[in-house]
Design a protein around this motif. Structure first.
Motif, PDB file in Angstrom:
ATOM      1  N   GLN A 154      36.251   1.306 -18.842  1.00  0.00           N
ATOM      2  CA  GLN A 154      37.112   1.220 -20.018  1.00  0.00           C
ATOM      3  C   GLN A 154      38.555   0.927 -19.572  1.00  0.00           C
ATOM      4  O   GLN A 154      39.428   1.777 -19.697  1.00  0.00           O
ATOM      5  N   PRO A 155      38.807  -0.258 -19.045  1.00  0.00           N
ATOM      6  CA  PRO A 155      40.137  -0.571 -18.486  1.00  0.00           C
ATOM      7  C   PRO A 155      41.217  -0.664 -19.565  1.00  0.00           C
ATOM      8  O   PRO A 155      40.943  -1.077 -20.701  1.00  0.00           O
ATOM      9  N   ARG A 156      42.460  -0.316 -19.177  1.00  0.00           N
ATOM     10  CA  ARG A 156      43.568  -0.381 -20.135  1.00  0.00           C
ATOM     11  C   ARG A 156      44.824  -1.036 -19.582  1.00  0.00           C
ATOM     12  O   ARG A 156      45.689  -1.455 -20.338  1.00  0.00           O
ATOM     13  N   GLN A 157      44.969  -1.112 -18.272  1.00  0.00           N
ATOM     14  CA  GLN A 157      46.246  -1.566 -17.713  1.00  0.00           C
ATOM     15  C   GLN A 157      46.582  -2.998 -18.128  1.00  0.00           C
ATOM     16  O   GLN A 157      47.749  -3.327 -18.332  1.00  0.00           O
ATOM     17  N   HIS A 158      45.579  -3.858 -18.288  1.00  0.00           N
ATOM     18  CA  HIS A 158      45.869  -5.233 -18.706  1.00  0.00           C
ATOM     19  C   HIS A 158      46.455  -5.259 -20.117  1.00  0.00           C
ATOM     20  O   HIS A 158      47.244  -6.151 -20.453  1.00  0.00           O
ATOM     21  N   LEU A 159      46.098  -4.285 -20.944  1.00  0.00           N
ATOM     22  CA  LEU A 159      46.655  -4.196 -22.290  1.00  0.00           C
ATOM     23  C   LEU A 159      48.082  -3.662 -22.249  1.00  0.00           C
ATOM     24  O   LEU A 159      48.971  -4.183 -22.935  1.00  0.00           O
ATOM     25  N   LEU A 160      48.320  -2.639 -21.448  1.00  0.00           N
ATOM     26  CA  LEU A 160      49.660  -2.051 -21.365  1.00  0.00           C
ATOM     27  C   LEU A 160      50.678  -3.061 -20.846  1.00  0.00           C
ATOM     28  O   LEU A 160      51.811  -3.115 -21.335  1.00  0.00           O
ATOM     29  N   PHE A 161      50.274  -3.877 -19.867  1.00  0.00           N
ATOM     30  CA  PHE A 161      51.206  -4.815 -19.244  1.00  0.00           C
ATOM     31  C   PHE A 161      51.020  -6.254 -19.735  1.00  0.00           C
ATOM     32  O   PHE A 161      51.634  -7.175 -19.185  1.00  0.00           O
ATOM     33  N   ASN A 162      50.206  -6.423 -20.756  1.00  0.00           N
ATOM     34  CA  ASN A 162      50.003  -7.734 -21.372  1.00  0.00           C
ATOM     35  C   ASN A 162      49.609  -8.793 -20.338  1.00  0.00           C
ATOM     36  O   ASN A 162      50.199  -9.867 -20.240  1.00  0.00           O
ATOM     37  N   ILE A 163      48.585  -8.492 -19.572  1.00  0.00           N
ATOM     38  CA  ILE A 163      48.088  -9.417 -18.560  1.00  0.00           C
ATOM     39  C   ILE A 163      46.938 -10.209 -19.168  1.00  0.00           C
ATOM     40  O   ILE A 163      45.919  -9.641 -19.568  1.00  0.00           O
ATOM     41  N   GLN A 164      47.099 -11.514 -19.228  1.00  0.00           N
ATOM     42  CA  GLN A 164      46.134 -12.358 -19.924  1.00  0.00           C
ATOM     43  C   GLN A 164      44.973 -12.787 -19.040  1.00  0.00           C
ATOM     44  O   GLN A 164      43.881 -13.064 -19.533  1.00  0.00           O
ATOM     45  N   ASP A 165      45.205 -12.869 -17.723  1.00  0.00           N
ATOM     46  CA  ASP A 165      44.150 -13.330 -16.821  1.00  0.00           C
ATOM     47  C   ASP A 165      42.970 -12.358 -16.871  1.00  0.00           C
ATOM     48  O   ASP A 165      43.152 -11.151 -16.699  1.00  0.00           O
ATOM     49  N   LYS A 166      41.789 -12.863 -17.064  1.00  0.00           N
ATOM     50  CA  LYS A 166      40.616 -12.005 -17.214  1.00  0.00           C
ATOM     51  C   LYS A 166      40.038 -11.560 -15.882  1.00  0.00           C
ATOM     52  O   LYS A 166      39.175 -10.696 -15.828  1.00  0.00           O
ATOM     53  N   GLN A 167      40.493 -12.169 -14.780  1.00  0.00           N
ATOM     54  CA  GLN A 167      39.979 -11.780 -13.471  1.00  0.00           C
ATOM     55  C   GLN A 167      40.811 -10.644 -12.892  1.00  0.00           C
ATOM     56  O   GLN A 167      41.985 -10.467 -13.224  1.00  0.00           O
ATOM     57  N   GLY A 168      40.176  -9.859 -12.012  1.00  0.00           N
ATOM     58  CA  GLY A 168      40.878  -8.727 -11.421  1.00  0.00           C
ATOM     59  C   GLY A 168      40.069  -8.099 -10.307  1.00  0.00           C
ATOM     60  O   GLY A 168      39.367  -8.787  -9.552  1.00  0.00           O
ATOM     61  N   LEU A 169      40.125  -6.768 -10.230  1.00  0.00           N
ATOM     62  CA  LEU A 169      39.506  -6.046  -9.121  1.00  0.00           C
ATOM     63  C   LEU A 169      38.017  -6.327  -9.003  1.00  0.00           C
ATOM     64  O   LEU A 169      37.511  -6.566  -7.896  1.00  0.00           O
ATOM     65  N   SER A 170      37.296  -6.286 -10.103  1.00  0.00           N
ATOM     66  CA  SER A 170      35.846  -6.500 -10.029  1.00  0.00           C
ATOM     67  C   SER A 170      35.529  -7.876  -9.451  1.00  0.00           C
ATOM     68  O   SER A 170      34.577  -8.031  -8.669  1.00  0.00           O
ATOM     69  N   ASP A 171      36.326  -8.862  -9.824  1.00  0.00           N
ATOM     70  CA  ASP A 171      36.087 -10.224  -9.344  1.00  0.00           C
ATOM     71  C   ASP A 171      36.405 -10.348  -7.852  1.00  0.00           C
ATOM     72  O   ASP A 171      35.726 -11.068  -7.119  1.00  0.00           O
ATOM     73  N   ILE A 172      37.438  -9.628  -7.396  1.00  0.00           N
ATOM     74  CA  ILE A 172      37.745  -9.609  -5.966  1.00  0.00           C
ATOM     75  C   ILE A 172      36.591  -8.985  -5.186  1.00  0.00           C
ATOM     76  O   ILE A 172      36.132  -9.525  -4.174  1.00  0.00           O
ATOM     77  N   LEU A 173      36.107  -7.822  -5.664  1.00  0.00           N
ATOM     78  CA  LEU A 173      35.051  -7.115  -4.945  1.00  0.00           C
ATOM     79  C   LEU A 173      33.737  -7.892  -4.963  1.00  0.00           C
ATOM     80  O   LEU A 173      32.916  -7.755  -4.053  1.00  0.00           O
ATOM     81  N   ALA A 174      33.549  -8.719  -6.000  1.00  0.00           N
ATOM     82  CA  ALA A 174      32.332  -9.530  -6.084  1.00  0.00           C
ATOM     83  C   ALA A 174      32.465 -10.848  -5.324  1.00  0.00           C
ATOM     84  O   ALA A 174      31.527 -11.641  -5.288  1.00  0.00           O
ATOM     85  N   GLY A 175      33.642 -11.085  -4.720  1.00  0.00           N
ATOM     86  CA  GLY A 175      33.858 -12.311  -3.969  1.00  0.00           C
ATOM     87  C   GLY A 175      34.140 -13.522  -4.836  1.00  0.00           C
ATOM     88  O   GLY A 175      34.047 -14.663  -4.375  1.00  0.00           O
ATOM     89  N   ARG A 176      34.494 -13.296  -6.105  1.00  0.00           N
ATOM     90  CA  ARG A 176      34.743 -14.397  -7.034  1.00  0.00           C
ATOM     91  C   ARG A 176      36.231 -14.694  -7.197  1.00  0.00           C
ATOM     92  O   ARG A 176      36.617 -15.600  -7.931  1.00  0.00           O
ATOM     93  N   ALA A 177      37.090 -13.906  -6.555  1.00  0.00           N
ATOM     94  CA  ALA A 177      38.541 -14.094  -6.652  1.00  0.00           C
ATOM     95  C   ALA A 177      39.188 -13.477  -5.426  1.00  0.00           C
ATOM     96  O   ALA A 177      38.535 -12.784  -4.630  1.00  0.00           O
ATOM     97  N   ASP A 178      40.494 -13.747  -5.271  1.00  0.00           N
ATOM     98  CA  ASP A 178      41.224 -13.138  -4.161  1.00  0.00           C
ATOM     99  C   ASP A 178      42.468 -12.446  -4.707  1.00  0.00           C
ATOM    100  O   ASP A 178      42.624 -12.282  -5.912  1.00  0.00           O
ATOM    101  N   SER A 179      43.358 -12.053  -3.809  1.00  0.00           N
ATOM    102  CA  SER A 179      44.523 -11.263  -4.219  1.00  0.00           C
ATOM    103  C   SER A 179      45.501 -12.031  -5.101  1.00  0.00           C
ATOM    104  O   SER A 179      46.455 -11.444  -5.617  1.00  0.00           O
ATOM    105  N   SER A 180      45.268 -13.319  -5.314  1.00  0.00           N
ATOM    106  CA  SER A 180      46.152 -14.088  -6.187  1.00  0.00           C
ATOM    107  C   SER A 180      46.041 -13.637  -7.643  1.00  0.00           C
ATOM    108  O   SER A 180      46.890 -13.992  -8.466  1.00  0.00           O
ATOM    109  N   VAL A 181      45.018 -12.843  -7.980  1.00  0.00           N
ATOM    110  CA  VAL A 181      44.885 -12.351  -9.360  1.00  0.00           C
ATOM    111  C   VAL A 181      45.800 -11.151  -9.616  1.00  0.00           C
ATOM    112  O   VAL A 181      45.900 -10.690 -10.756  1.00  0.00           O
ATOM    113  N   ILE A 182      46.462 -10.654  -8.589  1.00  0.00           N
ATOM    114  CA  ILE A 182      47.450  -9.589  -8.794  1.00  0.00           C
ATOM    115  C   ILE A 182      48.622 -10.158  -9.583  1.00  0.00           C
ATOM    116  O   ILE A 182      49.154 -11.218  -9.253  1.00  0.00           O
TER     117      ILE A 182
END
Length: 273
Positions: free
Chosen positions: A143-171
């Motif tokens: 039940q993530p909330r930080q993307h809502l608090l900080f108005n982050i539009q990118d849908k990729q994040g930690l889960s995508d990094i851990l799954a090998g689908r993204a890198d630290s550029s999603v920070i």
């Protein structure tokens, strides 16, 4: 730069306004900001914002908000008693936990609705206001909330990094709050616990090379073992409870689970807000 120069650059006053303020300031021995207020050209918020720039202490006023949530009180009301309490907690953590060898800390609680996401977001802001390079990780992949608090539009994040689908550029860097970066939870996965097991420790080690403080938002302890595992990987946890809501027995269970798994319980905070 002087307060007058900062206010000019920000478009709060015109050169003609500055002349009027300087004339009154000289005639009556006032501070620039006070003279501007007497003339009705400046507000307290204008002056506080200029002072924040002068002393490298970033915060926002409502008119500057770019859809950052009002729950981020450390950004909007940095001089309130509530935020002063957060600064006290920050000082205790700097003395008792964070060092060259310990940069990560999870924020955990037993149940939902106890204010973890709110608390960790505001704590991250006060660390960044101290000048610490701060990374806020939303590891609540349920039940993530930080993307809502900080108005982050990118849908990729930690889960995508851990799954090998993204890198630290999603920070995401928070331009309004220098020194603060947020790694959102990303795509909600069917297997959050397995993803955390897969490689969060390696990523925390990598992040520790770039940041001074890493704060990790977690799911409620009652939802699974995510918080325990994240605490083991980061090294320690701060236990959060809500006043008049959290049960002492649940806090004891959570503390025993964390310490029994090999994680350190740095302390406990009662959230009264």
């Amino acid at each position: 730069m002087t307060i007058g120069g900062l206010l000019l650059d920000a478009g709060k006053i015109t050169p003609a306004d500055a002349e009027r303020i300087l004339r009154l300031q000289k005639d009556h021995g006032l501070l620039f900001g006070d003279a501007g207020k007497v003339l009705g050209l400046l507000t307290d918020e204008d002056i506080q914002q200029a002072l924040s720039q002068q002393f490298d202490f970033p915060f926002l006023i409502n008119s500057d908000a770019k859809a950052l949530d009002a729950e981020l009180v450390s950004a909007y009301q940095p001089f309130s008693q509530q935020v002063e309490t957060l600064r006290v907690i920050r000082s205790q953590l700097m003395l008792r936990w964070f060092s060259d060898n310990r940069k990560a800390l999870t924020i955990v609680s037993y149940a939902n609705g106890e204010g973890r996401s709110y608390f960790v977001a505001n704590l991250a802001i006060v660390f960044s206001q101290l000048g610490e390079r701060t990374l806020l990780i939303d590891a609540d992949m349920r039940q993530p909330r930080q993307h809502l608090l900080f108005n982050i539009q990118d849908k990729q994040g930690l889960s995508d990094i851990l799954a090998g689908r993204a890198d630290s550029s999603v920070i995401a860097n928070v331009p309004e709050l220098r020194g603060l970066s947020v790694l959102p939870a990303g795509t909600i996965p069917p297997n959050p616990l397995e993803l955390i097991s897969r490689g969060i420790a390696d990523w925390l080690e990598q992040f520790a090379l770039e940041y001074d403080v890493i704060l990790v938002d977690t799911p409620a302890g009652s939802q699974g073992s995510d918080a325990q595992l994240l605490t083991i990987k980061s090294g320690g946890a701060l236990l959060l409870a809500r006043q008049h809501q959290s049960r002492l027995a649940d806090l004891e269970i959570m503390k025993n689970l964390l310490e029994g798994s090999g994680g350190a319980c740095v302390g406990a905070v009662i959230n009264a807000f």
